[in-house]
Design a protein around this motif. Structure first.
Motif, PDB file in Angstrom:
ATOM      1  N   LYS A  55       0.818  -1.214   0.000  1.00  0.00           N
ATOM      2  CA  LYS A  55       0.000   0.000   0.000  1.00  0.00           C
ATOM      3  C   LYS A  55       0.855   1.269   0.000  1.00  0.00           C
ATOM      4  CE  LYS A  55      -0.980  -0.395   4.998  1.00  0.00           C
ATOM      5  NZ  LYS A  55       0.047  -1.417   5.299  1.00  0.00           N
ATOM      6  N   THR A  56       1.933   1.257   0.790  1.00  0.00           N
ATOM      7  CA  THR A  56       2.819   2.424   0.811  1.00  0.00           C
ATOM      8  C   THR A  56       3.532   2.582  -0.533  1.00  0.00           C
ATOM      9  OG1 THR A  56       3.150   2.420   3.181  1.00  0.00           O
ATOM     10  CG2 THR A  56       4.923   3.351   1.872  1.00  0.00           C
ATOM     11  N   GLY A  71       1.200   4.143  -3.030  1.00  0.00           N
ATOM     12  CA  GLY A  71       1.057   5.582  -2.832  1.00  0.00           C
ATOM     13  C   GLY A  71       2.249   6.344  -3.386  1.00  0.00           C
ATOM     14  N   ARG A  72       3.435   5.832  -3.122  1.00  0.00           N
ATOM     15  CA  ARG A  72       4.642   6.521  -3.584  1.00  0.00           C
ATOM     16  C   ARG A  72       4.827   6.385  -5.090  1.00  0.00           C
ATOM     17  NH1 ARG A  72       9.305   6.329   0.796  1.00  0.00           N
ATOM     18  NH2 ARG A  72       8.069   6.944   2.582  1.00  0.00           N
ATOM     19  N   ILE A  82       2.378  14.611  -0.220  1.00  0.00           N
ATOM     20  CA  ILE A  82       2.308  13.414   0.627  1.00  0.00           C
ATOM     21  C   ILE A  82       2.555  13.790   2.083  1.00  0.00           C
ATOM     22  CG2 ILE A  82       4.760  12.893   0.133  1.00  0.00           C
ATOM     23  CD1 ILE A  82       3.935   9.857   0.376  1.00  0.00           C
ATOM     24  N   GLN A 125       4.376   8.722   7.378  1.00  0.00           N
ATOM     25  CA  GLN A 125       3.973   8.032   8.596  1.00  0.00           C
ATOM     26  C   GLN A 125       4.694   8.548   9.836  1.00  0.00           C
ATOM     27  OE1 GLN A 125       4.371   3.790   8.391  1.00  0.00           O
ATOM     28  NE2 GLN A 125       3.781   3.523  10.513  1.00  0.00           N
ATOM     29  N   VAL A 153      -1.494  12.230  -0.703  1.00  0.00           N
ATOM     30  CA  VAL A 153      -1.354  10.854  -0.264  1.00  0.00           C
ATOM     31  C   VAL A 153      -1.041  10.920   1.226  1.00  0.00           C
ATOM     32  CG1 VAL A 153       0.039   8.768  -0.421  1.00  0.00           C
ATOM     33  CG2 VAL A 153      -0.559  10.019  -2.500  1.00  0.00           C
ATOM     34  N   ASP A 196       0.056   8.750   4.076  1.00  0.00           N
ATOM     35  CA  ASP A 196       0.596   7.410   4.287  1.00  0.00           C
ATOM     36  C   ASP A 196       0.694   7.126   5.780  1.00  0.00           C
ATOM     37  OD1 ASP A 196       1.806   4.992   4.089  1.00  0.00           O
ATOM     38  OD2 ASP A 196       3.735   5.741   3.382  1.00  0.00           O
ATOM     39  N   GLU A 197      -0.275   6.409   6.319  1.00  0.00           N
ATOM     40  CA  GLU A 197      -0.319   6.086   7.752  1.00  0.00           C
ATOM     41  C   GLU A 197      -0.074   7.338   8.594  1.00  0.00           C
ATOM     42  OE1 GLU A 197      -0.727   2.969   9.178  1.00  0.00           O
ATOM     43  OE2 GLU A 197      -0.061   1.483   7.724  1.00  0.00           O
ATOM     44  N   ILE A 225      -3.874   5.999   3.298  1.00  0.00           N
ATOM     45  CA  ILE A 225      -3.314   4.663   3.457  1.00  0.00           C
ATOM     46  C   ILE A 225      -3.149   4.372   4.942  1.00  0.00           C
ATOM     47  CG2 ILE A 225      -1.296   3.222   2.977  1.00  0.00           C
ATOM     48  CD1 ILE A 225      -0.782   5.164   0.569  1.00  0.00           C
TER      49      ILE A 225
END
Lengths: 337, 336
Positions: free
Chosen positions: B51-52, B55-56, B105, B108, B187, B189-190, B221
């Motif tokens: 998933k990460t 996104g990237r 983005i 996390q 995005v 990301d966590e 994500i």
């Protein structure tokens, strides 16, 4: 005559205090907590990072790292005073009678030895008379019990050859190999994925049913608490702010912090319930904790008295208690405890 | 139907591994979906599901191996897929700099994604400078103050260094930095998994407020299904690099069609002791296979409670089983 050993709790912690002595001053990481763990039952300790939940558990096994030390209180295991154990008694207690599973299995296994020899070492340290062969057989049996296939082959492998979930199973096997009566589990599933977490929680429940051991389960995850624990203590800033049976904590929370935690979590089953209700602010700086109730700066129901004086612990019935001025007032004044 | 902002078609990303023949680690395998302007698409899955990386790769922080990314009508990247998933022909790609302004983005780990030697003002200002968004020092400083206040920090915080902030505040800085270039698409990301429980809701609310005020579009994500359900209009579920299910968030939680989604949902511990005592849980056997050697056919078949022999041979396509509800399972839609 009643068996007095049976009627005593397995583990009793009374007014425990642990401080870390830094250059900047004393950090009271654990600030007078009390709880018991009964045989065959799971006590959950819930709290956020810095609440003192792990440090209090380390103090049971004498593992508080410097500059920290236990500054007060009593810990008794089956009536014996844990804090005044001699080094020999402590060595027997640690691993033999009470064992611990840590959050990160990779840092608690030695990467240079096969896991089998680490299990055998743990076993032979506590059961001197055991032959190498017997020890290996018991180790293989224990690995099979925690769900590893081909245990004989797995014993020859090194920790890096195991996945995270399998390593945690090895850690549980190592902790239980001497049949301890108390298992301390410090965030044992936090580093794992949810499906693996479900496997480990089921394993712990099964093992407890078989052995009747008591479990002290430390976590920040309220969902895991609801799944596994019978009793719950909620920690905030070194104190237990609420304690009780798992149903009381989840369905009749009395302390504003517990209530805030439950409210701030989105629910999988609850539909899109609009805006979340967060707890405002950030946890108290451990060097400069507020004078009165540690939660008062973030509490929506804070009164002047909350800022001045530490709250009394109010009995709400059935072992459910909360340290809060609000609860004290609702109970008709309450007592200064 | 709302306007389509992002379209991803058959996107693949593999990382070559030394000494291993073949495509290497297949982190993202043949993923297709669209995101509409103003919506939040949630992406869930366990660690290692890709998933990460997905996104990237969409932002081309990783260059895709093959597939197509279309953003706001422009093709950012396109490369055909040939035999056995190998890329074919030359990649067609645009210069990303102008798109960096539109696509941002949030990472996390807030402390690892902020330079410890820069003040918060410099961190946010750097983004403004790169895209020449301020006409002078005054307007640059004013913009930094405005951004800090937007994310709930104080304007004096511009002078402080990241270490002086708590985790939740650091994540607010990360959000301010992403917003500094006035993006349309983020995005996330966590963005909350490194934060304490009592702080998570604050950041979720902030992200929702920003979306409403600035009309942002999110790819959110996370591994925490409850949070993703709360914030997302639709949710995609990933397993071993593949998108295995995609549906409206309520629909996905109440009527999951893919066996993996069903397992994942039943594994989430609910903060409800009575429900968990009465609930029957599907405990999955085994662990996620290595993405270096993914299983043949359906990636989930070796662990799937409903697998039939055909699952071993056929890669199930993501198909619309019910209106708006997609699942990549041969048996989805048939009675269990």
């Amino acid at each position: 005559m009643l068996d007095t050993k049976r009627s005593r709790p397995l583990l009793a912690v009374e007014d425990l205090r642990v401080s870390f002595f830094h250059l900047e001053g004393e950090v009271r990481a654990v600030d007078g907590i009390r709880y018991t763990v009964e045989r065959g039952s799971v006590m959950g300790i819930v709290g956020e990072s810095g609440s003192g939940k792990s440090v209090q558990a380390y103090s049971i096994l004498g593992l508080v790292p410097p500059p920290g030390r236990v500054t007060g209180g009593r810990i008794t295991f089956e009536g014996r005073d844990v804090l005044s154990f001699s080094p020999e008694e402590r060595a027997h207690f640690r691993g033999g009678e009470a064992a611990m599973v840590f959050q990160n299995p990779m840092t608690s296994l030695n990467p240079l030895y096969p896991v089998g020899s680490q299990l055998v070492e743990a076993l032979r340290a506590h059961e001197r008379g055991l032959s190498r062969r017997e020890a290996r057989e018991r180790a293989a049996g224990m690995l099979a019990r925690v769900g590893l296939q081909n245990p004989e082959r797995r014993m020859e492998q090194y920790p890096h050859q195991f996945s995270g979930g399998m390593r945690q199973r090895v850690m549980i096997a190592m902790a239980l190999i001497c049949s301890p009566r108390l298992l301390i589990a410090d965030e044992p599933t936090t580093a794992l994925d949810v499906t693996i977490q479900a496997q480990i929680l089921e394993l712990l429940r099964d093992l407890q049913r078989e052995t009747g051991m008591g479990i002290l389960f430390i976590t920040h995850n309220l969902g895991v608490v609801a799944e596994l624990c019978d009793q719950v203590s909620v920690m905030y800033a070194g104190k237990i702010v609420e304690q009780g049976g798992v149903d009381d904590i989840f369905y009749a929370p009395a302390h504003p912090y517990t209530l805030g935690l439950l409210r701030s979590m989105p629910r999988l089953d609850g539909g899109n319930q609009g805006r979340l209700v967060p707890i405002p602010g950030t946890p108290a700086d451990p060097l400069h904790r507020p004078a009165g109730c540690p939660f008062s700066p973030r509490c929506g129901a804070c009164r002047p008295v909350c800022r001045r004086q530490p709250p009394p612990t109010v009995e709400l019935g059935n072992g459910h208690r909360a340290a809060c001025w609000l609860c004290a007032e609702e109970r008709g004044g309450g007592g200064l405890g | 139907m709302a306007e389509e902002l992002l379209r991803v078609e058959r996107l693949c990303k593999s990382f070559p591994v030394k000494g291993v023949r073949g495509p290497g680690v297949q982190a993202v395998r043949d993923v297709s979906f669209t995101v509409c302007r103003g919506e939040t698409l949630g992406l869930v899955g366990e660690s290692g599901c890709g998933k990460t990386t997905l996104g990237r790769t969409i932002l081309r922080l990783h260059e895709p191996t093959s597939g197509r990314i279309v953003y706001g009508g422009t093709t950012l990247f396109a490369r055909e897929v040939g035999e056995e998933g190998r890329p074919k022909g030359k990649a067609q790609a645009v210069d990303m700099l102008p798109y960096r302004r539109r696509m941002q983005i949030i990472f996390q780990d807030p402390s690892a994604s902020l330079d410890p030697r820069m003040t918060v003002g410099e961190i946010i200002g750097e983004a403004i400078d790169i895209h020449h968004l301020a006409s002078g020092r005054e307007s640059r400083a004013a913009r930094i103050r405005e951004l800090l206040e937007l994310v709930g920090l104080r304007k004096e915080d511009a002078e402080r260094y990241p270490h002086a902030f708590s985790g939740g505040q650091q994540q607010r800085v990360g959000i301010a930095r992403a917003l500094a270039v006035e993006p349309e698409f983020l995005v996330c990301d966590e963005p909350i998994s490194a934060l304490d429980v009592s702080i998570q809701a604050q950041v979720v609310n902030l992200l929702e407020d920003m979306q409403r005020e600035l009309g942002l579009t999110y790819l959110f994500i996370a591994h925490d299904l409850s949070v993703v359900r709360h914030i997302s209009r639709r949710i995609g579920v990933m397993y071993l690099g593949s998108l295995v299910e995609l549906a409206g968030s309520g629909e996905l939680i109440q009527k999951p069609l893919h066996p993996y989604t069903q397992v994942l949902l039943s594994a989430v511990p609910a903060p409800d002791p009575r429900a968990s005592r009465s609930r029957r849980r599907i405990v999955l056997q085994g662990e996620i296979p290595s993405p270096l050697r993914p299983p043949s056919g359906c990636p989930f078949h070796p662990r799937c409670p409903r697998a039939v022999p055909a699952c071993e041979r056929t890669v199930p396509p993501l198909r619309e089983v019910e209106p708006g509800h997609f699942a990549a399972c041969l048996q989805a839609g048939s009675a269990p």
